[in-house]
Design a protein around this motif. Structure first.
Motif, PDB file in Angstrom:
ATOM      1  N   ASN A   1       0.813  -1.217   0.000  1.00  0.00           N
ATOM      2  CA  ASN A   1       0.000   0.000   0.000  1.00  0.00           C
ATOM      3  C   ASN A   1       0.841   1.259   0.000  1.00  0.00           C
ATOM      4  O   ASN A   1       0.405   2.300  -0.503  1.00  0.00           O
ATOM      5  CB  ASN A   1      -0.946   0.002   1.207  1.00  0.00           C
ATOM      6  CG  ASN A   1      -2.179  -0.832   0.949  1.00  0.00           C
ATOM      7  OD1 ASN A   1      -3.067  -0.457   0.212  1.00  0.00           O
ATOM      8  ND2 ASN A   1      -2.215  -2.014   1.554  1.00  0.00           N
TER       9      ASN A   1
ATOM     10  N   GLY B   1      -0.278   6.394  -6.694  1.00  0.00           N
ATOM     11  CA  GLY B   1      -1.341   7.389  -6.728  1.00  0.00           C
ATOM     12  C   GLY B   1      -0.782   8.786  -6.885  1.00  0.00           C
ATOM     13  O   GLY B   1      -1.313   9.604  -7.646  1.00  0.00           O
ATOM     14  N   ALA B   2       0.313   9.065  -6.173  1.00  0.00           N
ATOM     15  CA  ALA B   2       0.962  10.368  -6.287  1.00  0.00           C
ATOM     16  C   ALA B   2       1.497  10.566  -7.709  1.00  0.00           C
ATOM     17  O   ALA B   2       1.387  11.660  -8.276  1.00  0.00           O
ATOM     18  CB  ALA B   2       2.093  10.484  -5.271  1.00  0.00           C
TER      19      ALA B   2
ATOM     20  N   LEU C   1      -4.367   7.885  -3.164  1.00  0.00           N
ATOM     21  CA  LEU C   1      -3.638   8.386  -2.005  1.00  0.00           C
ATOM     22  C   LEU C   1      -4.394   8.067  -0.713  1.00  0.00           C
ATOM     23  O   LEU C   1      -3.814   7.632   0.283  1.00  0.00           O
ATOM     24  CB  LEU C   1      -3.428   9.900  -2.124  1.00  0.00           C
ATOM     25  CG  LEU C   1      -2.422  10.376  -3.184  1.00  0.00           C
ATOM     26  CD1 LEU C   1      -2.405  11.893  -3.262  1.00  0.00           C
ATOM     27  CD2 LEU C   1      -1.022   9.867  -2.863  1.00  0.00           C
ATOM     28  N   VAL C   2      -5.727   8.295  -0.763  1.00  0.00           N
ATOM     29  CA  VAL C   2      -6.560   8.031   0.414  1.00  0.00           C
ATOM     30  C   VAL C   2      -6.631   6.529   0.702  1.00  0.00           C
ATOM     31  O   VAL C   2      -6.477   6.090   1.848  1.00  0.00           O
ATOM     32  CB  VAL C   2      -7.981   8.605   0.207  1.00  0.00           C
ATOM     33  CG1 VAL C   2      -8.888   8.233   1.379  1.00  0.00           C
ATOM     34  CG2 VAL C   2      -7.928  10.119   0.042  1.00  0.00           C
TER      35      VAL C   2
ATOM     36  N   TRP D   1       0.360   3.922  -2.710  1.00  0.00           N
ATOM     37  CA  TRP D   1       0.235   5.339  -2.381  1.00  0.00           C
ATOM     38  C   TRP D   1       1.153   6.179  -3.276  1.00  0.00           C
ATOM     39  O   TRP D   1       0.747   7.225  -3.795  1.00  0.00           O
ATOM     40  CB  TRP D   1       0.578   5.539  -0.903  1.00  0.00           C
ATOM     41  CG  TRP D   1       0.360   6.942  -0.404  1.00  0.00           C
ATOM     42  CD1 TRP D   1      -0.788   7.487   0.072  1.00  0.00           C
ATOM     43  CD2 TRP D   1       1.352   7.980  -0.330  1.00  0.00           C
ATOM     44  NE1 TRP D   1      -0.593   8.795   0.445  1.00  0.00           N
ATOM     45  CE2 TRP D   1       0.717   9.127   0.206  1.00  0.00           C
ATOM     46  CE3 TRP D   1       2.709   8.042  -0.651  1.00  0.00           C
ATOM     47  CZ2 TRP D   1       1.393  10.323   0.420  1.00  0.00           C
ATOM     48  CZ3 TRP D   1       3.386   9.251  -0.450  1.00  0.00           C
ATOM     49  CH2 TRP D   1       2.727  10.364   0.079  1.00  0.00           C
ATOM     50  N   LEU D   2       2.384   5.711  -3.469  1.00  0.00           N
ATOM     51  CA  LEU D   2       3.320   6.411  -4.345  1.00  0.00           C
ATOM     52  C   LEU D   2       2.822   6.410  -5.794  1.00  0.00           C
ATOM     53  O   LEU D   2       2.981   7.397  -6.511  1.00  0.00           O
ATOM     54  CB  LEU D   2       4.702   5.751  -4.273  1.00  0.00           C
ATOM     55  CG  LEU D   2       5.466   5.876  -2.951  1.00  0.00           C
ATOM     56  CD1 LEU D   2       6.769   5.093  -3.031  1.00  0.00           C
ATOM     57  CD2 LEU D   2       5.738   7.331  -2.621  1.00  0.00           C
TER      58      LEU D   2
ATOM     59  N   GLY E   1      -5.851   9.450  -8.917  1.00  0.00           N
ATOM     60  CA  GLY E   1      -4.642   9.611  -8.113  1.00  0.00           C
ATOM     61  C   GLY E   1      -4.959  10.054  -6.694  1.00  0.00           C
ATOM     62  O   GLY E   1      -4.378   9.544  -5.731  1.00  0.00           O
ATOM     63  N   CYS E   2      -5.899  10.987  -6.561  1.00  0.00           N
ATOM     64  CA  CYS E   2      -6.302  11.459  -5.230  1.00  0.00           C
ATOM     65  C   CYS E   2      -6.936  10.321  -4.421  1.00  0.00           C
ATOM     66  O   CYS E   2      -6.645  10.152  -3.226  1.00  0.00           O
ATOM     67  CB  CYS E   2      -7.297  12.612  -5.359  1.00  0.00           C
ATOM     68  SG  CYS E   2      -6.586  14.144  -6.020  1.00  0.00           S
TER      69      CYS E   2
ATOM     70  N   GLY F   1      -4.526   4.150  -0.206  1.00  0.00           N
ATOM     71  CA  GLY F   1      -3.237   3.665   0.266  1.00  0.00           C
ATOM     72  C   GLY F   1      -3.037   3.952   1.746  1.00  0.00           C
ATOM     73  O   GLY F   1      -2.481   3.128   2.484  1.00  0.00           O
ATOM     74  N   PHE F   2      -3.523   5.114   2.197  1.00  0.00           N
ATOM     75  CA  PHE F   2      -3.432   5.468   3.618  1.00  0.00           C
ATOM     76  C   PHE F   2      -4.254   4.500   4.468  1.00  0.00           C
ATOM     77  O   PHE F   2      -3.792   4.005   5.497  1.00  0.00           O
ATOM     78  CB  PHE F   2      -3.915   6.905   3.820  1.00  0.00           C
ATOM     79  CG  PHE F   2      -3.992   7.323   5.264  1.00  0.00           C
ATOM     80  CD1 PHE F   2      -2.849   7.681   5.958  1.00  0.00           C
ATOM     81  CD2 PHE F   2      -5.208   7.362   5.923  1.00  0.00           C
ATOM     82  CE1 PHE F   2      -2.910   8.071   7.288  1.00  0.00           C
ATOM     83  CE2 PHE F   2      -5.285   7.742   7.257  1.00  0.00           C
ATOM     84  CZ  PHE F   2      -4.131   8.098   7.938  1.00  0.00           C
TER      85      PHE F   2
ATOM     86  N   LEU G   1      -1.418  11.203 -10.077  1.00  0.00           N
ATOM     87  CA  LEU G   1      -1.882  12.577  -9.874  1.00  0.00           C
ATOM     88  C   LEU G   1      -0.972  13.557 -10.601  1.00  0.00           C
ATOM     89  O   LEU G   1      -1.443  14.489 -11.267  1.00  0.00           O
ATOM     90  CB  LEU G   1      -1.916  12.892  -8.376  1.00  0.00           C
ATOM     91  CG  LEU G   1      -2.294  14.324  -7.972  1.00  0.00           C
ATOM     92  CD1 LEU G   1      -3.714  14.643  -8.419  1.00  0.00           C
ATOM     93  CD2 LEU G   1      -2.170  14.499  -6.465  1.00  0.00           C
TER      94      LEU G   1
END
Length: 254
Positions: free
Chosen positions: A14, A21-22, A64-65, A18-19, A60-61, A67-68, A25
């Motif tokens: 994850n 997703g960044a 990020l959520v 998350w990366l 992408g946003c 992945g968190f 984005l």
């Protein structure tokens, strides 16, 4: 032991997600603000390209959520967070499949769509004609017929001047006199005044299609990799969630 490995593997997965997703984005923002992309899309009338960029920004946003949630759920061994993560990931995967189908359907009509857009271009010799910027950015000339599109309006190959020693593909930069029915570029901004009067011969419809196709291939590969990792994430999160519930029921510490 297996439980601990699965937990930390899901956390690492994850974090990478998350990366990713960044990164998605960032690519989406780039596609929206890059002047070369914007000019090409605006001139060719390919508004759906902007739609794809916006989808990438939104995705992408969300990644990020998600992945968190996945990282926190794995470390805290929370079935609630893992369940939320699984639900988000499942919905995203479904949306990606839908978007992929839409992209494939649109891609089949891409060549004809570009051709129709090029037929509607305004071939005027105004210095602020956006077609000139596209010709220089994509190293092309005219619309569907190349420099013939300019000569058909009684104009020179406006904005098509090129330097054979400073182009990506030298075969597309030839002397204007070697192309029947075409004239040299009279635009002083793009024509450096060279005696050879070289111009681009690749039609802008072909260059635009190649430009979109190259970007679609990159996006498609990225989407395929992300989709495969999402499936792995779904499987691991479900197994980990079930293991946590079983441990709690058996009374053993997680």
């Amino acid at each position: 032991m297996c439980f601990s490995l699965a937990k930390y593997f899901l956390f690492a997965f994850n974090f990478i997600f998350w990366l990713a997703g960044a990164g998605m984005l960032g690519v989406g923002i780039w596609l929206n603000v890059d002047p070369n992309v914007a000019n090409t899309v605006d001139v060719a009338g390919l508004e759906f390209y902007y739609a794809g960029a916006i989808v990438m920004i939104v995705a992408g946003c969300i990644m990020l959520v998600v992945g968190f949630f996945g990282c926190c759920g794995a470390i805290k061994e929370s079935t609630c967070l893992l369940g939320t993560y699984f639900g988000f990931l499942f919905v995203i995967l479904g949306l990606e499949v839908g978007i992929g189908i839409w992209a494939l359907v649109t891609y089949d009509d891409l060549e004809s769509l570009i051709g129709d857009s090029m037929n509607a271009l305004d071939f005027n010799t105004s210095p602020d004609n956006p077609l000139v910027a596209m010709e220089q950015n994509l190293e092309c000339c005219g619309g569907n017929k190349g420099c013939i599109d300019w000569s058909a309006t009684g104009a020179s190959s406006y904005g098509c001047a090129c330097d054979p020693n400073n182009v990506k593909n030298a075969s597309y930069c030839v002397m204007a006199s070697s192309v029947p029915g075409c004239l040299a570029d009279t635009n002083t901004d793009t024509n450096p005044g060279l005696a050879n009067n070289y111009i681009y011969v690749q039609p802008c419809s072909e260059a635009t299609y190649n430009f979109i196709e190259d970007n679609f291939q990159i996006i498609g590969i990225v989407a395929l990799v992300i989709g495969c990792t999402q499936i792995i994430g779904l499987i691991i999160s479900m197994c980990l969630c079930c293991s946590i519930k079983n441990k709690k029921k058996s009374g053993y510490p997680a």
